[in-house]
Motif scaffolding. Structure first.
Motif, PDB file in Angstrom:
ATOM      1  N   LEU A 107       0.851  -1.183   0.000  1.00 14.85           N
ATOM      2  CA  LEU A 107       0.000   0.000   0.000  1.00 14.85           C
ATOM      3  C   LEU A 107       0.889   1.236   0.000  1.00 14.85           C
ATOM      4  O   LEU A 107       1.878   1.306   0.739  1.00 14.85           O
ATOM      5  CB  LEU A 107      -0.876  -0.004   1.259  1.00 14.85           C
ATOM      6  N   ILE A 108       0.542   2.217  -0.828  1.00 14.91           N
ATOM      7  CA  ILE A 108       1.213   3.513  -0.842  1.00 14.91           C
ATOM      8  C   ILE A 108       0.240   4.527  -0.255  1.00 14.91           C
ATOM      9  O   ILE A 108      -0.868   4.697  -0.757  1.00 14.91           O
ATOM     10  CB  ILE A 108       1.599   3.959  -2.274  1.00 14.91           C
ATOM     11  N   ASP A 109       0.644   5.184   0.822  1.00 16.96           N
ATOM     12  CA  ASP A 109      -0.137   6.271   1.411  1.00 16.96           C
ATOM     13  C   ASP A 109       0.332   7.555   0.741  1.00 16.96           C
ATOM     14  O   ASP A 109       1.384   8.100   1.060  1.00 16.96           O
ATOM     15  CB  ASP A 109       0.092   6.314   2.927  1.00 16.96           C
ATOM     16  N   LYS A 114       3.150  -4.411   3.154  1.00 21.13           N
ATOM     17  CA  LYS A 114       4.253  -3.468   3.035  1.00 21.13           C
ATOM     18  C   LYS A 114       3.643  -2.081   2.834  1.00 21.13           C
ATOM     19  O   LYS A 114       3.002  -1.823   1.814  1.00 21.13           O
ATOM     20  CB  LYS A 114       5.143  -3.824   1.846  1.00 21.13           C
ATOM     21  N   CYS A 115       3.815  -1.204   3.816  1.00 21.99           N
ATOM     22  CA  CYS A 115       3.240   0.146   3.755  1.00 21.99           C
ATOM     23  C   CYS A 115       4.334   1.168   3.494  1.00 21.99           C
ATOM     24  O   CYS A 115       5.380   1.151   4.144  1.00 21.99           O
ATOM     25  CB  CYS A 115       2.522   0.481   5.048  1.00 21.99           C
ATOM     26  N   THR A 116       4.060   2.049   2.545  1.00 19.89           N
ATOM     27  CA  THR A 116       5.007   3.091   2.164  1.00 19.89           C
ATOM     28  C   THR A 116       4.283   4.425   2.109  1.00 19.89           C
ATOM     29  O   THR A 116       3.148   4.499   1.641  1.00 19.89           O
ATOM     30  CB  THR A 116       5.608   2.792   0.772  1.00 19.89           C
ATOM     31  N   VAL A 117       4.943   5.466   2.597  1.00 17.29           N
ATOM     32  CA  VAL A 117       4.412   6.829   2.526  1.00 17.29           C
ATOM     33  C   VAL A 117       5.141   7.559   1.411  1.00 17.29           C
ATOM     34  O   VAL A 117       6.368   7.537   1.346  1.00 17.29           O
ATOM     35  CB  VAL A 117       4.614   7.579   3.858  1.00 17.29           C
ATOM     36  N   LEU A 118       4.369   8.211   0.548  1.00 11.25           N
ATOM     37  CA  LEU A 118       4.917   9.073  -0.499  1.00 11.25           C
ATOM     38  C   LEU A 118       4.503  10.500  -0.170  1.00 11.25           C
ATOM     39  O   LEU A 118       3.306  10.782  -0.058  1.00 11.25           O
ATOM     40  CB  LEU A 118       4.383   8.670  -1.870  1.00 11.25           C
ATOM     41  N   ASP A 119       5.474  11.383   0.013  1.00 12.55           N
ATOM     42  CA  ASP A 119       5.149  12.786   0.280  1.00 12.55           C
ATOM     43  C   ASP A 119       6.283  13.666  -0.224  1.00 12.55           C
ATOM     44  O   ASP A 119       7.326  13.173  -0.656  1.00 12.55           O
ATOM     45  CB  ASP A 119       4.895  13.021   1.775  1.00 12.55           C
ATOM     46  N   LEU A 120       6.060  14.957  -0.159  1.00 15.33           N
ATOM     47  CA  LEU A 120       7.033  15.925  -0.654  1.00 15.33           C
ATOM     48  C   LEU A 120       8.332  15.875   0.152  1.00 15.33           C
ATOM     49  O   LEU A 120       8.328  15.484   1.326  1.00 15.33           O
ATOM     50  CB  LEU A 120       6.418  17.325  -0.606  1.00 15.33           C
ATOM     51  N   PRO A 121       9.435  16.276  -0.461  1.00 14.19           N
ATOM     52  CA  PRO A 121      10.746  16.166   0.192  1.00 14.19           C
ATOM     53  C   PRO A 121      10.833  16.827   1.568  1.00 14.19           C
ATOM     54  O   PRO A 121      11.402  16.256   2.493  1.00 14.19           O
ATOM     55  CB  PRO A 121      11.695  16.842  -0.805  1.00 14.19           C
ATOM     56  N   HIS A 122      10.252  18.022   1.727  1.00 18.16           N
ATOM     57  CA  HIS A 122      10.362  18.699   3.027  1.00 18.16           C
ATOM     58  C   HIS A 122       9.573  17.985   4.117  1.00 18.16           C
ATOM     59  O   HIS A 122       9.892  18.103   5.292  1.00 18.16           O
ATOM     60  CB  HIS A 122       9.944  20.172   2.925  1.00 18.16           C
ATOM     61  N   SER A 140      11.745   7.693  11.654  1.00 17.97           N
ATOM     62  CA  SER A 140      12.014   6.374  11.073  1.00 17.97           C
ATOM     63  C   SER A 140      11.070   5.356  11.706  1.00 17.97           C
ATOM     64  O   SER A 140      10.624   5.520  12.834  1.00 17.97           O
ATOM     65  CB  SER A 140      13.467   5.980  11.291  1.00 17.97           C
ATOM     66  N   ASP A 141      10.763   4.337  10.953  1.00 14.90           N
ATOM     67  CA  ASP A 141       9.814   3.326  11.411  1.00 14.90           C
ATOM     68  C   ASP A 141      10.182   2.006  10.755  1.00 14.90           C
ATOM     69  O   ASP A 141      10.431   1.965   9.550  1.00 14.90           O
ATOM     70  CB  ASP A 141       8.394   3.745  11.022  1.00 14.90           C
ATOM     71  N   VAL A 142      10.199   0.934  11.524  1.00 13.80           N
ATOM     72  CA  VAL A 142      10.573  -0.368  10.964  1.00 13.80           C
ATOM     73  C   VAL A 142       9.473  -0.977  10.105  1.00 13.80           C
ATOM     74  O   VAL A 142       9.738  -1.833   9.275  1.00 13.80           O
ATOM     75  CB  VAL A 142      11.000  -1.367  12.064  1.00 13.80           C
ATOM     76  N   HIS A 143       8.224  -0.520  10.278  1.00  9.85           N
ATOM     77  CA  HIS A 143       7.101  -1.106   9.546  1.00  9.85           C
ATOM     78  C   HIS A 143       6.631  -0.264   8.362  1.00  9.85           C
ATOM     79  O   HIS A 143       5.820  -0.725   7.575  1.00  9.85           O
ATOM     80  CB  HIS A 143       5.919  -1.342  10.486  1.00  9.85           C
ATOM     81  N   VAL A 144       7.112   0.972   8.270  1.00 11.68           N
ATOM     82  CA  VAL A 144       6.680   1.887   7.213  1.00 11.68           C
ATOM     83  C   VAL A 144       7.909   2.472   6.531  1.00 11.68           C
ATOM     84  O   VAL A 144       8.830   2.940   7.194  1.00 11.68           O
ATOM     85  CB  VAL A 144       5.804   3.023   7.795  1.00 11.68           C
ATOM     86  N   SER A 145       7.900   2.448   5.193  1.00 10.78           N
ATOM     87  CA  SER A 145       8.966   3.073   4.410  1.00 10.78           C
ATOM     88  C   SER A 145       8.509   4.453   3.964  1.00 10.78           C
ATOM     89  O   SER A 145       7.315   4.700   3.808  1.00 10.78           O
ATOM     90  CB  SER A 145       9.274   2.237   3.166  1.00 10.78           C
ATOM     91  N   ILE A 196       4.066   7.780  -8.880  1.00  8.95           N
ATOM     92  CA  ILE A 196       3.624   7.026  -7.705  1.00  8.95           C
ATOM     93  C   ILE A 196       4.166   5.616  -7.868  1.00  8.95           C
ATOM     94  O   ILE A 196       3.913   4.957  -8.877  1.00  8.95           O
ATOM     95  CB  ILE A 196       2.084   6.999  -7.581  1.00  8.95           C
ATOM     96  N   PRO A 197       4.930   5.132  -6.882  1.00 11.75           N
ATOM     97  CA  PRO A 197       5.492   3.786  -6.986  1.00 11.75           C
ATOM     98  C   PRO A 197       4.389   2.732  -7.108  1.00 11.75           C
ATOM     99  O   PRO A 197       3.275   2.927  -6.613  1.00 11.75           O
ATOM    100  CB  PRO A 197       6.251   3.614  -5.666  1.00 11.75           C
ATOM    101  N   PRO A 198       4.677   1.617  -7.744  1.00 14.40           N
ATOM    102  CA  PRO A 198       3.673   0.561  -7.888  1.00 14.40           C
ATOM    103  C   PRO A 198       3.332  -0.074  -6.547  1.00 14.40           C
ATOM    104  O   PRO A 198       4.199  -0.231  -5.678  1.00 14.40           O
ATOM    105  CB  PRO A 198       4.326  -0.445  -8.827  1.00 14.40           C
ATOM    106  N   ALA A 199       2.067  -0.435  -6.379  1.00  8.76           N
ATOM    107  CA  ALA A 199       1.576  -1.116  -5.178  1.00  8.76           C
ATOM    108  C   ALA A 199       0.219  -1.721  -5.500  1.00  8.76           C
ATOM    109  O   ALA A 199      -0.406  -1.365  -6.502  1.00  8.76           O
ATOM    110  CB  ALA A 199       1.458  -0.130  -4.023  1.00  8.76           C
ATOM    111  N   ASN A 200      -0.242  -2.634  -4.632  1.00 11.54           N
ATOM    112  CA  ASN A 200      -1.580  -3.210  -4.803  1.00 11.54           C
ATOM    113  C   ASN A 200      -2.677  -2.186  -4.582  1.00 11.54           C
ATOM    114  O   ASN A 200      -3.748  -2.283  -5.172  1.00 11.54           O
ATOM    115  CB  ASN A 200      -1.826  -4.348  -3.827  1.00 11.54           C
ATOM    116  N   ALA A 201      -2.418  -1.199  -3.703  1.00 11.03           N
ATOM    117  CA  ALA A 201      -3.445  -0.203  -3.376  1.00 11.03           C
ATOM    118  C   ALA A 201      -2.810   1.142  -3.053  1.00 11.03           C
ATOM    119  O   ALA A 201      -1.682   1.223  -2.581  1.00 11.03           O
ATOM    120  CB  ALA A 201      -4.258  -0.673  -2.175  1.00 11.03           C
ATOM    121  N   LEU A 202      -3.562   2.189  -3.351  1.00  8.40           N
ATOM    122  CA  LEU A 202      -3.191   3.546  -2.966  1.00  8.40           C
ATOM    123  C   LEU A 202      -4.166   4.028  -1.910  1.00  8.40           C
ATOM    124  O   LEU A 202      -5.356   3.767  -1.997  1.00  8.40           O
ATOM    125  CB  LEU A 202      -3.244   4.494  -4.172  1.00  8.40           C
ATOM    126  N   PHE A 203      -3.642   4.752  -0.926  1.00  2.00           N
ATOM    127  CA  PHE A 203      -4.464   5.290   0.151  1.00  2.00           C
ATOM    128  C   PHE A 203      -4.364   6.800   0.094  1.00  2.00           C
ATOM    129  O   PHE A 203      -3.279   7.365   0.193  1.00  2.00           O
ATOM    130  CB  PHE A 203      -3.964   4.749   1.503  1.00  2.00           C
TER     131      PHE A 203
END
Length: 104
Positions: A41-43, A63-71, A78-83, A93-100
């Protein structure tokens, strides 16, 4: 404005994390079954990962990933469960099964 004023950026990010923690608990309780079977999932615009962290805790196989602006990502904890990925959702937007997307 958040890119130019560090204090404003921190206040905004803290408010968004609080909002995500509150709303994501409700979403998971009332509609959590929509996440069943999702492996990645990409948040999008996920800030400091409040929602992604709650989803990852509820669904540890995801596998949860956050996509946001550089700043924003620069200040993310940091988080061991979220990239975290720095980027612009209007460019990639990076590939994933779902977008949030919490808010549009």
């Amino acid at each position: 404005m958040a890119e130019q004023d560090d204090t404003y950026n921190q206040i905004l990010n803290n408010a968004m994390v609080s909002d995500s923690n509150f709303l994501t608990d409700i979403i998971l309780r009332e509609c959590g079954d929509v996440f069943l079977g999702i492996n990645s999932l990409i948040d999008v615009g996920g800030g400091h990962g409040g929602a992604a962290r709650a989803i990852a805790n509820a669904f540890p196989q995801m596998k949860c990933t956050v996509l946001d602006l550089p700043h924003v990502i620069a200040e993310a904890p940091s988080d061991v469960h979220v990239s975290f990925i720095s980027g612009d959702m209007f460019k990639y937007i990076p590939p994933a099964n779902a977008l949030f997307l919490k808010g549009i």
